[in-house]
Scaffold this active site. Structure first.
Site, PDB file in Angstrom:
ATOM      1  N   HIS A 170       0.820  -1.214   0.000  1.00 22.26           N
ATOM      2  CA  HIS A 170       0.000   0.000   0.000  1.00 22.26           C
ATOM      3  C   HIS A 170       0.853   1.262   0.000  1.00 22.26           C
ATOM      4  O   HIS A 170       0.386   2.319  -0.430  1.00 22.26           O
ATOM      5  CB  HIS A 170      -0.957  -0.003   1.205  1.00 22.26           C
ATOM      6  CG  HIS A 170      -0.294   0.295   2.512  1.00 22.26           C
ATOM      7  ND1 HIS A 170       0.244  -0.684   3.322  1.00 22.26           N
ATOM      8  CD2 HIS A 170      -0.071   1.470   3.160  1.00 22.26           C
ATOM      9  CE1 HIS A 170       0.756  -0.128   4.403  1.00 22.26           C
ATOM     10  NE2 HIS A 170       0.589   1.175   4.332  1.00 22.26           N
TER      11      HIS A 170
ATOM     12  N   ASP B 241      -6.354   2.831  18.399  1.00 24.80           N
ATOM     13  CA  ASP B 241      -6.865   1.462  18.393  1.00 24.80           C
ATOM     14  C   ASP B 241      -7.200   0.986  19.805  1.00 24.80           C
ATOM     15  O   ASP B 241      -8.228   0.336  20.019  1.00 24.80           O
ATOM     16  CB  ASP B 241      -5.848   0.517  17.744  1.00 24.80           C
ATOM     17  CG  ASP B 241      -5.684   0.778  16.249  1.00 24.80           C
ATOM     18  OD1 ASP B 241      -6.453   1.593  15.700  1.00 24.80           O
ATOM     19  OD2 ASP B 241      -4.780   0.180  15.640  1.00 24.80           O
TER      20      ASP B 241
END
Length: 612
Positions: A226, A311
């Protein structure tokens, strides 16, 4: 009131007319906004633009320009013959603008973030955020299929990217204030912020599932990550939205700074091993800037600090690390001819806590066994749907799920929505893919069989995984076998790599620290100097096996095959081995020897000690 307005508009003592400071029209800055490169002409041009032209001759006479502007103090101006306090303050205020990005409610936009609070972002960053290419990140889950396991994991790449851009700016500004001798320019700060903002532009549907599982199976002949798509998407974003004039208006040099931003995201663009310095965006004296967004040296960067905090917040997992302390104590020291970001010696424990948090997140969430198999099932659905999903790209050309990465116009249209697109399609060619996704929603998942580990780390290929699946089908238990026959397609073998971010290495070994007594000297702090409770190994490899069918008898038999397979492969004993196959585990003596899994050399030392 009228007389007051006339007084403000009247000529000053030097015969210059002026407006109130709030209403003063902005004047174009010199073309090179990095003042450290200026000569006397650019300096005088700047003074003229700031309505301080009367002091040009003084600066010319004393040859004050370029880097020297950063060190000017009130007493220096007095020595130059500038006596009035008001004039000195005006000069220092205007010169201070050169190394500070002007911040204020009239220009910056404020984002209220649950992790970092109120974040002020420069107008150029806001302009990037307000593009279709960046807005796409609103629809890509930060943790992919983990959302199917943790109901709170609904956050997206959008807010993470804004958080990294903000934190990157906070760190570079802190270094600028703490160490003015680093000569960090406005260009440097803006580039670092833009890199933090754009570092994840290239993520595909369900984040890491797309580049770690789907693309390697859909297009096994290419090496694609990515990060490459982030660079391609950044170029496309700039061109498509005509941002180059705006970037130049804010003082960026396109020839250097566009390269610099991409290097901050993905490392050197030209990896020539013969060069001592492989970066082109900035010279070696700015090497520390390359450690802010994506730190290739030790992995301690603003990307991690944001996603650890974000997170943990959304998953409901305790965060043991504190990025605010890192910002407070970070400073640049010279190590072996390079300027590196270091931190206080007392912060070494905080950094170990950071990597412990990373490990906890992987074990509890990122590599959760249910989330792991759901991503495997989504990958299978995407593979079956690949050639039947058509996305229009540049020039009207059509692309599939796996080929859209070759065209950023097409790739911009790929988000997590592909899941619903397949699920609700009336195309009969998508029936198999639809069934897999329906099974996920109805929780008809592949069944977890067990987990084991190899004695030593293995280099696993797709061919090896298929071979293991075939071996599992053939691993008939030596005793207690059930009347069930398997084929390789009944199993899924998944290999998980867990580490501290640098494979087998301890990342803290690549970090340098300074002491309170001498903040300019960087030292290394070894693990044994910190605590005996720290880990001795920094990576492990887990092998998980899943059974695709839903029948209970087959699952019981599959677990016995799995234990026999572990015996045949000399893998570690599954944690529940004595429960799922009590008749098999006694057949392997080392599984019942408490020293069986101990390293040979360590065991020999212990035996010699007892003999003495």
């Amino acid at each position: 009131m009228a007389s007051r307005k006339r007084a403000l508009a009247s000529a000053d003592s030097r015969g210059n007319t002026s407006q109130t400071p709030e209403k003063r029209a902005s004047v174009d800055r010199p073309p090179d906004s990095d003042f450290s490169h200026w000569g006397i002409e650019e300096t005088c041009q700047y003074l003229q633009g700031e309505r301080l032209g009367e002091w040009q001759s003084v600066f010319r006479e004393h040859k004050v320009y370029g880097v020297a502007l950063r060190y000017l103090k009130e007493e220096d101006l007095e020595k130059m013959g500038i006596k009035p306090l008001g004039d000195k303050l005006r000069l220092l205020h205007s010169l201070g603008k050169l190394w500070h990005i002007e911040e204020g409610p009239q220009t910056n936009k404020v984002f209220n973030d649950p992790i970092h609070g109120h974040m002020e972002l420069h107008p150029l960053l806001v302009k990037v955020i307000d593009t279709p290419q960046f807005q796409r990140l609103r629809n890509i889950k930060q943790l992919g299929a983990t959302y199917f396991v943790f109901p709170g994991a609904s956050h997206n790449r959008f807010e993470h990217s804004i958080g990294v851009g903000y934190l990157a700016g906070q760190l570079v500004k802190a270094l600028n204030e703490r160490q003015p001798e680093l000569l960090i320019s406005q260009r440097d700060i803006l580039c670092v912020q833009l890199a933090g903002l754009c570092h994840d532009l290239g993520h595909g549907p369900f984040s890491h599932m797309f580049d770690a599982k789907f693309i390697p199976k859909a297009r096994p002949k290419i090496a694609w990550k990515h990060e490459k798509a982030s660079l391609d998407m950044f170029d496309y974003l700039v061109e498509k939205n005509n941002l180059k004039p705006l970037m130049e208006q804010h003082g960026l040099f396109l020839a250097e700074d566009l390269i610099f931003i991409k290097e901050l995201i993905a490392g050197p663009l030209d990896k020539d091993e013969d060069l001592k310095w492989t970066y082109r965006g900035r010279s070696k004296d700015k090497s520390f800037l390359y450690e802010i967004v994506a730190n290739k040296r030790n992995g301690i960067d603003m990307d991690k600090w944001d996603y650890f905090a974000r997170d943990c917040h959304n998953l409901g997992i305790q965060n043991n690390s504190d990025y605010r302390r890192y910002l407070k104590f970070a400073r640049v020291c010279e190590v072996d001819g390079q300027k590196l970001i270091c931190t206080r010696d007392k912060e070494v424990g905080n950094l170990y806590d950071m990597f412990y948090t990373r490990n906890c997140l992987h074990k509890r969430a990122y590599q959760h066994r249910v989330g792991n198999i759901i991503e495997t099932m989504i990958t299978e659905a995407f593979l079956k749907a690949d050639k039947h999903i058509q996305v229009q790209g540049s020039g009207g050309k059509m692309f599939t799920l796996s080929t859209a990465i070759d065209d950023m116009e097409a790739y911009t249209k790929l988000t997590d929505y592909v899941f619903e697109q397949i699920l609700h399609s009336s195309n009969t060619e998508l029936a198999e893919a639809q069934q897999i996704l329906q099974n996920i929603l109805l929780r008809r998942l592949y069944k977890y069989v067990g987990q084991t580990q190899p004695k030593k780390s293995l280099k696993v290929t797709q061919e090896m995984l298929h071979s293991w699946e075939a071996d599992l089908a053939k691993s008939v238990p030596q005793t207690g076998a059930l009347d069930v026959t398997f084929v390789p397609e009944d199993f899924v073998v998944s290999v998980i790599h867990m580490d501290y971010g640098m494979k087998k290495e301890n990342p803290i070994d690549n970090m340098r620290f300074y002491c309170k007594t001498d903040p300019t000297k960087a030292v290394q702090i070894h693990k044994h100097q910190v605590s005996k409770f720290l880990p001795t190994h920094f990576s492990e490899q887990l092998i998980r096996v899943y059974y695709k069918k839903m029948d209970d008898e087959g699952l019981v038999a599959a677990r016995k095959h799995f234990v026999q397979w572990c015996i045949n492969k000399n893998f570690t004993k599954p944690q529940d081995g004595d429960v799922i196959a009590p008749e098999l585990t006694p057949l392997k003596q080392s599984w019942h020897d408490r020293k069986g899994d101990t390293d040979g050399e360590e065991l020999a030392c212990k035996m010699a000690l007892f003999q003495d």
